[in-house]
Design an enzyme around this catalytic site. Structure first.
Site, PDB file in Angstrom:
ATOM      1  N   HIS A   1       0.875  -1.044  -0.175  1.00 27.40           N
ATOM      2  CA  HIS A   1      -0.110   0.105  -0.042  1.00 27.40           C
ATOM      3  C   HIS A   1       0.768   1.183  -0.247  1.00 27.40           C
ATOM      4  CE1 HIS A   1       0.520  -0.732   4.316  1.00 27.40           C
ATOM      5  NE2 HIS A   1       0.644   0.577   4.674  1.00 27.40           N
TER       6      HIS A   1
ATOM      7  N   HIS B   1       3.999   7.035   3.606  1.00 27.81           N
ATOM      8  CA  HIS B   1       4.646   5.934   3.657  1.00 27.81           C
ATOM      9  C   HIS B   1       4.236   5.063   2.371  1.00 27.81           C
ATOM     10  CE1 HIS B   1       1.968   4.236   6.599  1.00 27.81           C
ATOM     11  NE2 HIS B   1       2.142   3.131   6.074  1.00 27.81           N
TER      12      HIS B   1
ATOM     13  N   GLU C   1       7.584   1.186   4.941  1.00 32.14           N
ATOM     14  CA  GLU C   1       7.017   0.012   5.769  1.00 32.14           C
ATOM     15  C   GLU C   1       7.319  -1.250   5.186  1.00 32.14           C
ATOM     16  OE1 GLU C   1       2.810   0.447   6.403  1.00 32.14           O
ATOM     17  OE2 GLU C   1       3.022  -1.163   8.205  1.00 32.14           O
TER      18      GLU C   1
HETATM   19 CO    CO Z   1       1.270   1.279   6.437  1.00 28.83          CO
END
Ligand code: CO
Length: 134
Positions: free
Chosen positions: A7, A79, A130
């Site tokens: 994502h 992020h 991440e």
């Molecule tokens: Co995230």
């Protein structure tokens, strides 16, 4: 080591407006807002064929995205999340290459109930990364 893009997370000042933008202007499939008190965010998931967009808005007093929104009042990209098969192996490999992991280096359970780590943006072209164990 790196797998799929899971994502891209975008912090938004108005979650309802952002949700409507993705749904109505782009024609995307969007979730209802979901409160994640443990993570200090309310999120809307935008489902794309190959990845997700996560619209994030601060929730509660100590939200990790509150300061970001103060610095970026119009919102912005927060992020990107990549999948890895083995998050501890990924961490060790990154440490060997002098990439810093935020926090104490131990994976935490992320918004999708899977172990995650965040990498220091200073070591990644100014972008918060991440890693999520797939
Ligand atoms: Co995230």
């Amino acid at each position: 080591m790196i797998g799929r893009l899971n994502h891209v997370a975008i912090v938004v000042p108005n979650l309802a407006a952002a949700r409507a933008l993705y749904r109505d202007v782009l024609g995307a499939k969007v979730s209802e807002p979901v409160d994640l008190p443990a993570h200090g965010v309310t999120t809307v998931f935008v489902e794309l064929a190959n990845a997700k967009i996560e619209l994030l808005h601060p929730l509660g007093e100590d939200s990790p995205v509150a300061a970001f929104l103060e610095r970026n009042p119009a919102g912005g990209m927060h992020h990107v999340c990549f999948e890895v098969d083995d998050i501890r192996a990924a961490r060790d490999r990154l440490a060997d290459q002098s990439v810093r992991v935020l926090g104490d280096g131990e994976p935490r359970i992320g918004a999708h109930d899977k172990p995650v780590l965040f990498l220091d943006p200073k070591d990644f072209c100014g972008t918060l990364i991440e890693l999520e164990q797939a």
